[in-house]
Write a protein that holds these residues in place. Sequence first.
Motif, PDB file in Angstrom:
ATOM      1  N   UNK A  74     -29.720  -9.632   8.953  1.00 41.75           N
ATOM      2  CA  UNK A  74     -28.814 -10.369   8.054  1.00 41.75           C
ATOM      3  C   UNK A  74     -28.964  -9.895   6.613  1.00 41.75           C
ATOM      4  N   UNK A  75     -30.155  -9.487   6.240  1.00 44.98           N
ATOM      5  CA  UNK A  75     -30.350  -8.914   4.897  1.00 44.98           C
ATOM      6  C   UNK A  75     -29.537  -7.613   4.778  1.00 44.98           C
ATOM      7  N   UNK A  76     -29.583  -6.777   5.821  1.00 42.30           N
ATOM      8  CA  UNK A  76     -28.790  -5.538   5.809  1.00 42.30           C
ATOM      9  C   UNK A  76     -27.298  -5.854   5.762  1.00 42.30           C
ATOM     10  N   UNK A  77     -26.861  -6.869   6.507  1.00 42.93           N
ATOM     11  CA  UNK A  77     -25.450  -7.262   6.474  1.00 42.93           C
ATOM     12  C   UNK A  77     -25.049  -7.645   5.048  1.00 42.93           C
ATOM     13  N   UNK A  78     -25.872  -8.450   4.399  1.00 45.32           N
ATOM     14  CA  UNK A  78     -25.559  -8.878   3.031  1.00 45.32           C
ATOM     15  C   UNK A  78     -25.563  -7.699   2.069  1.00 45.32           C
ATOM     16  N   UNK A  79     -26.488  -6.757   2.255  1.00 46.01           N
ATOM     17  CA  UNK A  79     -26.523  -5.553   1.407  1.00 46.01           C
ATOM     18  C   UNK A  79     -25.284  -4.695   1.631  1.00 46.01           C
ATOM     19  N   UNK A  80     -24.891  -4.524   2.889  1.00 45.18           N
ATOM     20  CA  UNK A  80     -23.700  -3.727   3.204  1.00 45.18           C
ATOM     21  C   UNK A  80     -22.447  -4.369   2.604  1.00 45.18           C
ATOM     22  N   UNK A  81     -22.340  -5.681   2.697  1.00 46.04           N
ATOM     23  CA  UNK A  81     -21.186  -6.387   2.133  1.00 46.04           C
ATOM     24  C   UNK A  81     -21.191  -6.312   0.604  1.00 46.04           C
ATOM     25  N   UNK A  82     -22.370  -6.353   0.002  1.00 49.15           N
ATOM     26  CA  UNK A  82     -22.486  -6.291  -1.459  1.00 49.15           C
ATOM     27  C   UNK A  82     -21.917  -4.981  -2.010  1.00 49.15           C
ATOM     28  N   UNK A  83     -21.944  -3.919  -1.214  1.00 51.69           N
ATOM     29  CA  UNK A  83     -21.360  -2.645  -1.636  1.00 51.69           C
ATOM     30  C   UNK A  83     -19.856  -2.781  -1.897  1.00 51.69           C
ATOM     31  N   UNK A  84     -19.233  -3.809  -1.321  1.00 49.41           N
ATOM     32  CA  UNK A  84     -17.807  -4.085  -1.530  1.00 49.41           C
ATOM     33  C   UNK A  84     -17.596  -5.214  -2.537  1.00 49.41           C
ATOM     34  N   UNK A  85     -18.701  -5.710  -3.116  1.00 44.89           N
ATOM     35  CA  UNK A  85     -18.618  -6.856  -4.020  1.00 44.89           C
ATOM     36  C   UNK A  85     -18.401  -8.151  -3.260  1.00 44.89           C
ATOM     37  N   UNK A  86     -18.715  -8.158  -1.966  1.00 43.24           N
ATOM     38  CA  UNK A  86     -18.488  -9.309  -1.093  1.00 43.24           C
ATOM     39  C   UNK A  86     -19.792 -10.040  -0.820  1.00 43.24           C
ATOM     40  N   UNK A  87     -19.680 -11.360  -0.577  1.00 39.32           N
ATOM     41  CA  UNK A  87     -20.888 -12.114  -0.249  1.00 39.32           C
ATOM     42  C   UNK A  87     -20.610 -13.200   0.777  1.00 39.32           C
ATOM     43  N   UNK A  88     -21.644 -13.514   1.523  1.00 34.56           N
ATOM     44  CA  UNK A  88     -21.639 -14.599   2.495  1.00 34.56           C
ATOM     45  C   UNK A  88     -22.319 -15.792   1.825  1.00 34.56           C
ATOM     46  N   UNK A  89     -21.724 -16.971   1.938  1.00 37.05           N
ATOM     47  CA  UNK A  89     -22.306 -18.156   1.320  1.00 37.05           C
ATOM     48  C   UNK A  89     -23.499 -18.699   2.087  1.00 37.05           C
ATOM     49  N   UNK A  90     -23.460 -18.621   3.419  1.00 32.10           N
ATOM     50  CA  UNK A  90     -24.565 -19.138   4.221  1.00 32.10           C
ATOM     51  C   UNK A  90     -24.427 -18.602   5.641  1.00 32.10           C
ATOM     52  N   UNK A  91     -25.547 -18.594   6.352  1.00 31.60           N
ATOM     53  CA  UNK A  91     -25.598 -18.101   7.729  1.00 31.60           C
ATOM     54  C   UNK A  91     -26.273 -19.147   8.594  1.00 31.60           C
ATOM     55  N   UNK A  92     -25.697 -19.408   9.753  1.00 32.91           N
ATOM     56  CA  UNK A  92     -26.322 -20.285  10.733  1.00 32.91           C
ATOM     57  C   UNK A  92     -26.375 -19.525  12.056  1.00 32.91           C
ATOM     58  N   UNK A  93     -27.488 -19.665  12.758  1.00 30.52           N
ATOM     59  CA  UNK A  93     -27.606 -18.965  14.037  1.00 30.52           C
ATOM     60  C   UNK A  93     -28.320 -19.844  15.058  1.00 30.52           C
ATOM     61  N   UNK A  94     -27.973 -19.619  16.312  1.00 32.48           N
ATOM     62  CA  UNK A  94     -28.644 -20.275  17.427  1.00 32.48           C
ATOM     63  C   UNK A  94     -29.575 -19.260  18.068  1.00 32.48           C
ATOM     64  N   UNK A  95     -30.891 -19.527  18.042  1.00 35.69           N
ATOM     65  CA  UNK A  95     -31.848 -18.584  18.608  1.00 35.69           C
ATOM     66  C   UNK A  95     -32.142 -18.801  20.092  1.00 35.69           C
ATOM     67  N   UNK A  96     -31.500 -19.782  20.699  1.00 34.42           N
ATOM     68  CA  UNK A  96     -31.835 -20.160  22.067  1.00 34.42           C
ATOM     69  C   UNK A  96     -31.209 -19.242  23.109  1.00 34.42           C
ATOM     70  N   UNK A  97     -31.849 -19.220  24.278  1.00 34.83           N
ATOM     71  CA  UNK A  97     -31.322 -18.452  25.406  1.00 34.83           C
ATOM     72  C   UNK A  97     -29.966 -19.014  25.824  1.00 34.83           C
ATOM     73  N   UNK A  98     -29.121 -18.167  26.384  1.00 35.94           N
ATOM     74  CA  UNK A  98     -27.867 -18.689  26.945  1.00 35.94           C
ATOM     75  C   UNK A  98     -28.161 -19.714  28.050  1.00 35.94           C
ATOM     76  N   UNK A  99     -27.278 -20.668  28.203  1.00 34.54           N
ATOM     77  CA  UNK A  99     -27.293 -21.644  29.305  1.00 34.54           C
ATOM     78  C   UNK A  99     -28.471 -22.613  29.279  1.00 34.54           C
ATOM     79  N   UNK A 100     -29.079 -22.857  28.101  1.00 31.90           N
ATOM     80  CA  UNK A 100     -30.160 -23.852  28.047  1.00 31.90           C
ATOM     81  C   UNK A 100     -29.643 -25.224  27.637  1.00 31.90           C
ATOM     82  N   UNK A 101     -28.361 -25.302  27.287  1.00 32.63           N
ATOM     83  CA  UNK A 101     -27.772 -26.593  26.966  1.00 32.63           C
ATOM     84  C   UNK A 101     -28.104 -27.131  25.587  1.00 32.63           C
TER      85      UNK A 101
END
Length: 181
Positions: A74-101
């Motif tokens: 995600x740091x690399x994503x933000x750095x890559x976007x910054x090259x365009x003057x673009x930014x992400x306000x926030x990131x949320x992710x689910x770290x859980x395995x698929x199908x755990x409910x």
Amino acid sequence: MSSIGIFLDRDGVINEVLSHRVKFVNKPKDFFLLDGVGESVKRFNDAGYHVFVVTNQGGIGLGYMKEAALHDIHKKMEEDLAEYGAKIDDISYCPHKPHVGCACRKPEPQMIVKLAEKHGIDLAKSYMVGDREPDIVAGKQAGTKTVLVGEREDVTGHADMYFPDLLSFSQWLITNLNKEK
């Protein structure tokens, strides 16, 4: 006054996945922005939209990568976007395995809803952009308008709008925004 959010799935919307050079993104070196993404996010920023990433990252739960590696990606994503003057306000992710409910994994809407609460976002005026049916279902359940990009999975009839890529959607959105002014 509530703000408007653009909620973006990551893999397949922002970056390559299942492409000729990368299967899954488990390390920063596997992260490649899709064409037009930097320009799109910059357009959203310039138009006053808040931009968020909501991503299922089952590779953590399955043991393919550690959370520290995801943060580096995600740091690399933000750095890559910054090259365009673009930014992400926030990131949320689910770290859980698929199908755990769990409550956070898309198609559940929890990641979108929590970001909206945290940032004062009006979900009814916001958009969830994804490339797969779980993204569209999560957006619908959260109360956003939904946008399907790409052609990875046919969800005919579910999404509110269809575009070949994020750049096409950003062009449409900004054009329509200017018409409303």
